[in-house]
Design an enzyme around this catalytic site. Sequence first.
Site, PDB file in Angstrom:
ATOM      1  N   SER A 115       4.249   0.920   3.071  1.00 35.35           N
ATOM      2  CA  SER A 115       3.065   1.629   2.613  1.00 35.35           C
ATOM      3  C   SER A 115       3.319   3.141   2.616  1.00 35.35           C
ATOM      4  O   SER A 115       4.294   3.600   2.034  1.00 35.35           O
ATOM      5  CB  SER A 115       1.870   1.231   3.488  1.00 35.35           C
ATOM      6  OG  SER A 115       0.657   1.629   2.905  1.00 35.35           O
ATOM      7  N   ASP A 173      -0.077  -7.228  -4.328  1.00 38.81           N
ATOM      8  CA  ASP A 173      -0.485  -6.078  -3.510  1.00 38.81           C
ATOM      9  C   ASP A 173      -1.715  -5.445  -4.146  1.00 38.81           C
ATOM     10  O   ASP A 173      -1.672  -4.976  -5.284  1.00 38.81           O
ATOM     11  CB  ASP A 173       0.667  -5.074  -3.449  1.00 38.81           C
ATOM     12  CG  ASP A 173       0.363  -3.872  -2.573  1.00 38.81           C
ATOM     13  OD1 ASP A 173      -0.767  -3.763  -2.060  1.00 38.81           O
ATOM     14  OD2 ASP A 173       1.271  -3.032  -2.408  1.00 38.81           O
ATOM     15  N   HIS A 215      -0.050  -6.777   0.431  1.00 36.00           N
ATOM     16  CA  HIS A 215       0.466  -5.453   0.801  1.00 36.00           C
ATOM     17  C   HIS A 215       1.234  -5.465   2.112  1.00 36.00           C
ATOM     18  O   HIS A 215       2.348  -4.962   2.193  1.00 36.00           O
ATOM     19  CB  HIS A 215      -0.690  -4.463   0.879  1.00 36.00           C
ATOM     20  CG  HIS A 215      -0.261  -3.046   1.143  1.00 36.00           C
ATOM     21  ND1 HIS A 215       0.504  -2.323   0.252  1.00 36.00           N
ATOM     22  CD2 HIS A 215      -0.481  -2.214   2.202  1.00 36.00           C
ATOM     23  CE1 HIS A 215       0.736  -1.115   0.736  1.00 36.00           C
ATOM     24  NE2 HIS A 215       0.151  -1.027   1.919  1.00 36.00           N
TER      25      HIS A 215
END
Length: 422
Positions: free
Chosen positions: A233, A327, A361
């Site tokens: 991330s 995601d 994600h």
Amino acid sequence: MAPAVRFSPGARSLFDEPLGIAVQGLRPRQPVTLRASVQDEAGERFEASARYEAEESGELDLGRSPALPGGSFCGLEPMGLLWALQPQKPFWCMVKRDVQTPLRLLLEVFEGHGPPPGRLLAQGHHEWVFMQDGLQRVPVREGRIRGTLFLPPGDGPFPGIIDLYGVGGGLPEYRACLLANHGFAVLALAYYGYEDLPQNMQEFQLEYFEEAVDFMLKHRQVKGPGIGLLGISKGGDLCISIASFLKGITATALINGSVANVGGMLRYKDITIPPLGFDLKRLKVNKDGIADIFNLLNNPLEGPSSQSFIPLEKAECTFLFIVGQDDRNWKSEFFAVEGSKRLQAHGKEKPQIILYPRTGHYIEPPFFPMCAASLHKLVGKPVAWGGDPKAHFEAQADAWQHIQAFFHKHLSGTPPGASNKL
């Protein structure tokens, strides 16, 4: 023989090792319900259940016996009771904060297929540990650096990696710890929201990360001439920035990262990269109060937003992009593809991109259950992360092997498959 639960490889194992589950001593074809539960350090409970029928021998082996309809899953799923674990509290994710203590799995065997649950026939406990015997956990407080270094048993030197997490801040240690079990010296590095570090993400100074890189390169138990970076991330785009502007980086692995600077101003000496803009009008909230932020960010290829694109062509390292194609945090596949185009346009090596369908994600180490939605620190409300639980679970196991192989190859570490037993 009274019914009894059996775990393989035993009652205690490393968290990222596959776990076999069986029940012995049942009647032939006896219907039973299995319930798995784990309580995290905050006291929150995760549960999954499945209905089964014992074999003629009276044994029930989840590696051979399919689950019947009516539980958390059905079909032949040897580790279904793990990937189907769900938090009993909404918008909660499983996080391990103290890697020196185990997580405990409780498996209960109930008579019949309920509901309500029938008579309890047997129960078993399994301990998931995060540190193999001999692994060292060394708090690091040198200069401005705030982190924890994990060192495998022995004198080394070991291939070195810096591990960065996302907007949650603090100092997550569990991925660095698990990776160190596989023969790496891994520094879990905090960069905001921890001790005396900045408490927000308004600005990122690469000089801080440069200190951490120098610390690793000079450590007597870290093998040179370069180190690796692993980021997920926001930690992913920070890794790209580190690799693009700093020396000593040999390999960089990104898990659903951005190729544009996100969240705050990035500074290094006289270089400034602004954060990628966003439009709150593109945020959608469903009837359950869960936000979809997939389209929130601007396109880093268009207009002023292009100033936020990190010049990864300056990097002198090899890249690996791990991408969940479901995601919902942002457009990870788009970022990986555009990063690859830019590298190749500048004559650099084409990066490896591994795409995982129906994967969200937060691709964590195996075998953390998928987090479908949780509170986003910047958005201020729960957001959807995407993913199908089974596909996500399988992607985590596969990605974990690719990450290890990538770093072993490019950091000249110990051979893949080195012992990681307790």
